[in-house]
Design a protein around this motif. Structure first.
Motif, PDB file in Angstrom:
ATOM      1  N   GLN A  50      29.116  15.529  61.823  1.00  0.00           N
ATOM      2  CA  GLN A  50      30.331  15.573  62.644  1.00  0.00           C
ATOM      3  C   GLN A  50      31.588  15.570  61.770  1.00  0.00           C
ATOM      4  OE1 GLN A  50      30.369  12.442  65.491  1.00  0.00           O
ATOM      5  NE2 GLN A  50      30.934  13.827  67.145  1.00  0.00           N
ATOM      6  N   GLU A  52      32.811  18.136  60.193  1.00  0.00           N
ATOM      7  CA  GLU A  52      32.852  19.280  59.276  1.00  0.00           C
ATOM      8  C   GLU A  52      33.154  20.563  60.062  1.00  0.00           C
ATOM      9  OE1 GLU A  52      30.471  19.297  55.683  1.00  0.00           O
ATOM     10  OE2 GLU A  52      29.102  17.912  56.697  1.00  0.00           O
ATOM     11  N   GLN A  53      33.559  21.593  59.324  1.00  0.00           N
ATOM     12  CA  GLN A  53      33.905  22.886  59.935  1.00  0.00           C
ATOM     13  C   GLN A  53      32.801  23.912  59.653  1.00  0.00           C
ATOM     14  OE1 GLN A  53      36.701  23.473  61.826  1.00  0.00           O
ATOM     15  NE2 GLN A  53      36.827  21.255  61.620  1.00  0.00           N
ATOM     16  N   ASP A  54      32.723  24.934  60.523  1.00  0.00           N
ATOM     17  CA  ASP A  54      31.802  26.044  60.240  1.00  0.00           C
ATOM     18  C   ASP A  54      32.178  26.672  58.897  1.00  0.00           C
ATOM     19  OD1 ASP A  54      30.362  25.931  62.638  1.00  0.00           O
ATOM     20  OD2 ASP A  54      31.822  27.200  63.684  1.00  0.00           O
ATOM     21  N   GLU A  72      31.961  32.417  63.556  1.00  0.00           N
ATOM     22  CA  GLU A  72      32.254  31.211  64.354  1.00  0.00           C
ATOM     23  C   GLU A  72      32.130  31.499  65.847  1.00  0.00           C
ATOM     24  OE1 GLU A  72      36.160  30.339  62.480  1.00  0.00           O
ATOM     25  OE2 GLU A  72      35.365  28.294  62.381  1.00  0.00           O
ATOM     26  N   LEU A  75      28.543  31.620  66.673  1.00  0.00           N
ATOM     27  CA  LEU A  75      27.962  30.270  66.719  1.00  0.00           C
ATOM     28  C   LEU A  75      28.386  29.551  67.998  1.00  0.00           C
ATOM     29  CD1 LEU A  75      28.405  29.194  62.984  1.00  0.00           C
ATOM     30  CD2 LEU A  75      26.239  29.741  64.133  1.00  0.00           C
ATOM     31  N   ASP A  76      29.624  29.819  68.477  1.00  0.00           N
ATOM     32  CA  ASP A  76      30.075  29.197  69.741  1.00  0.00           C
ATOM     33  C   ASP A  76      29.136  29.582  70.893  1.00  0.00           C
ATOM     34  OD1 ASP A  76      32.216  27.925  68.576  1.00  0.00           O
ATOM     35  OD2 ASP A  76      33.664  29.500  69.109  1.00  0.00           O
ATOM     36  N   ARG A  79      26.042  27.556  70.464  1.00  0.00           N
ATOM     37  CA  ARG A  79      26.327  26.154  70.823  1.00  0.00           C
ATOM     38  C   ARG A  79      26.387  25.985  72.336  1.00  0.00           C
ATOM     39  NH1 ARG A  79      29.250  25.706  65.462  1.00  0.00           N
ATOM     40  NH2 ARG A  79      30.917  27.056  66.192  1.00  0.00           N
ATOM     41  N   ASP A  85      27.745  20.591  69.977  1.00  0.00           N
ATOM     42  CA  ASP A  85      29.029  20.919  69.349  1.00  0.00           C
ATOM     43  C   ASP A  85      28.954  20.796  67.836  1.00  0.00           C
ATOM     44  OD1 ASP A  85      28.992  18.226  69.164  1.00  0.00           O
ATOM     45  OD2 ASP A  85      30.720  17.874  70.485  1.00  0.00           O
ATOM     46  N   ARG A  87      28.810  21.735  64.073  1.00  0.00           N
ATOM     47  CA  ARG A  87      29.225  22.895  63.260  1.00  0.00           C
ATOM     48  C   ARG A  87      28.077  23.267  62.312  1.00  0.00           C
ATOM     49  NH1 ARG A  87      33.334  24.754  66.160  1.00  0.00           N
ATOM     50  NH2 ARG A  87      32.598  23.278  67.697  1.00  0.00           N
ATOM     51  N   ALA A  88      28.202  24.433  61.689  1.00  0.00           N
ATOM     52  CA  ALA A  88      27.079  24.899  60.869  1.00  0.00           C
ATOM     53  C   ALA A  88      27.568  25.585  59.594  1.00  0.00           C
ATOM     54  CB  ALA A  88      26.226  25.869  61.663  1.00  0.00           C
ATOM     55  N   TYR A 120      19.638  25.391  66.153  1.00  0.00           N
ATOM     56  CA  TYR A 120      20.182  24.660  67.305  1.00  0.00           C
ATOM     57  C   TYR A 120      19.098  24.282  68.326  1.00  0.00           C
ATOM     58  CZ  TYR A 120      25.034  25.141  65.841  1.00  0.00           C
ATOM     59  OH  TYR A 120      26.227  25.026  65.148  1.00  0.00           O
TER      60      TYR A 120
END
Ligand code: DP6
Length: 322
Positions: A50, A52-54, A72, A75-76, A79, A85, A87-88, A120
């Motif tokens: 938690q 962190e950013q993609d 991104e 990935l949304d 998600r 939620d 990030r990856a 995911y």
């Protein structure tokens, strides 16, 4: 949790050029392609802690431009499906010359779809993976199944790709220019739809060509497959050239390859040329002729032979304790 997947590019025998719905990435027509067994993309997706950013690394380089935004957004979607939620970090090795009209986004988003769905925790069917890949890039829809595949036009549920019966075939890729193209296919498609007077005829004729191509594939009629392939490619380029301002992807070296392929046919070597949104030309032939075709094209560009490729697949799924 790291999931790693591999996917290959595909080259359309009947092209996808134009969307019916840009948000859902629904095509205006169906299309048919052959998957390659060269130029794989391998992509690893790791879920992050938690806060962190993609992040996206392509061929060892950190990407922070529009390509990151596209990853991104994709990935949304994953998600949303997974109700997560997290990030990856996406780490991708792409052996296709990126952005040169050789379907780098097809293998890229197909590998990302398979890896991200697994990371995911989604257990998607091949059909749903194909629908998911579609949202990354239209041509990626056809890099989920292996062999020769059809991507169906239709609504969100119905627009996926699946393998169809076809005779054994090979391709010889002639890379004339592996640098990025001046105008990407997404923008060029929009301009074609908005300004090319030939676009409506492209849609009606391609709809018929898809059915003709599927019939030729089912009948194992290589000659008919080849004739339809070359004709459909030239129709697509004519439609694109009809845009305003015009867009021309084929250069004099591309046209020289089309001429060389016509000369091969006149000599009794059956081969057919096609080209996507760039100057590179791909030549369709029978598997037993691929070395002869490659030799005949030697000197026209970097020549690489390919057989019919496999489906996208998960290579590793680590960190679940399973
Ligand atoms: C010429 O799949 O790159 O290769 O859906 O906007 O990402 P987007 O476009 P993209 O277009 C490929 C077009 C083509 C023909 C084809 O592969 O069918």
């Amino acid at each position: 949790m790291t999931s790693t997947a591999v996917a290959h590019p595909n080259i359309a025998l009947v092209k996808y050029w134009g969307k019916a719905d840009a948000d859902l990435a629904l095509p205006a027509t169906g299309s048919v392609s052959m998957g390659l067994d060269v130029f794989p993309t391998t992509t690893a997706v790791t879920l992050l802690d938690q806060g962190e950013q993609d992040a996206f690394t392509l061929n060892g380089r950190v990407v922070d431009d529009g390509a990151l935004v596209r990853v991104e957004r994709f990935l949304d979607l994953v998600r949303d499906l997974a109700g997560s939620d997290a990030r990856a970090a996406v780490v991708s090795e792409n052996t296709v010359p990126t952005g040169a009209g050789l379907a780098s986004s097809a293998s890229g988003f197909a590998a990302l779809a398979v890896a991200a769905a697994d990371a995911y925790g989604l257990d998607l069917s091949a059909r749903d993976l194909s629908r998911l890949a579609r949202r990354g890039s239209g041509s990626a829809t056809r890099s989920i199944p292996g062999g020769v595949s059809v991507w169906h036009a239709g609504d969100d549920q119905a627009s996926f790709a699946e393998t169809v019966p076809a005779p054994p075939m090979a391709m010889v890729v002639v890379t004339i220019n592996d640098g990025p193209k001046e105008i990407g296919s997404r923008e060029a498609m929009r301009r074609t739809i908005a300004t090319s007077p030939f676009y409506p005829a492209w849609v009606t004729s391609t709809t018929v060509t898809v059915d003709d191509m599927l019939a030729a594939c089912a009948a194992g009629d290589f000659t008919r497959i080849g004739e339809l392939t070359e004709s459909n490619a030239l129709r697509m380029h004519a439609t694109i050239e009809g845009a305003f301002p015009p867009i021309r992807y084929l250069n004099s070296r591309s046209v020289a390859v089309f001429d060389a392929v016509a000369a091969m046919r006149a000599d009794g070597l059956e081969a057919y040329a096609t080209a996507d949104a760039g100057p590179n030309v791909v030549v369709l032939c029978r598997p037993e002729d691929r070395a002869r075709v490659a030799t005949a094209l030697d000197g026209q560009g970097a020549v690489i032979e390919s057989g019919t490729g496999p489906a996208a697949r998960l290579l590793r799924s680590e960190g679940t304790g399973e």
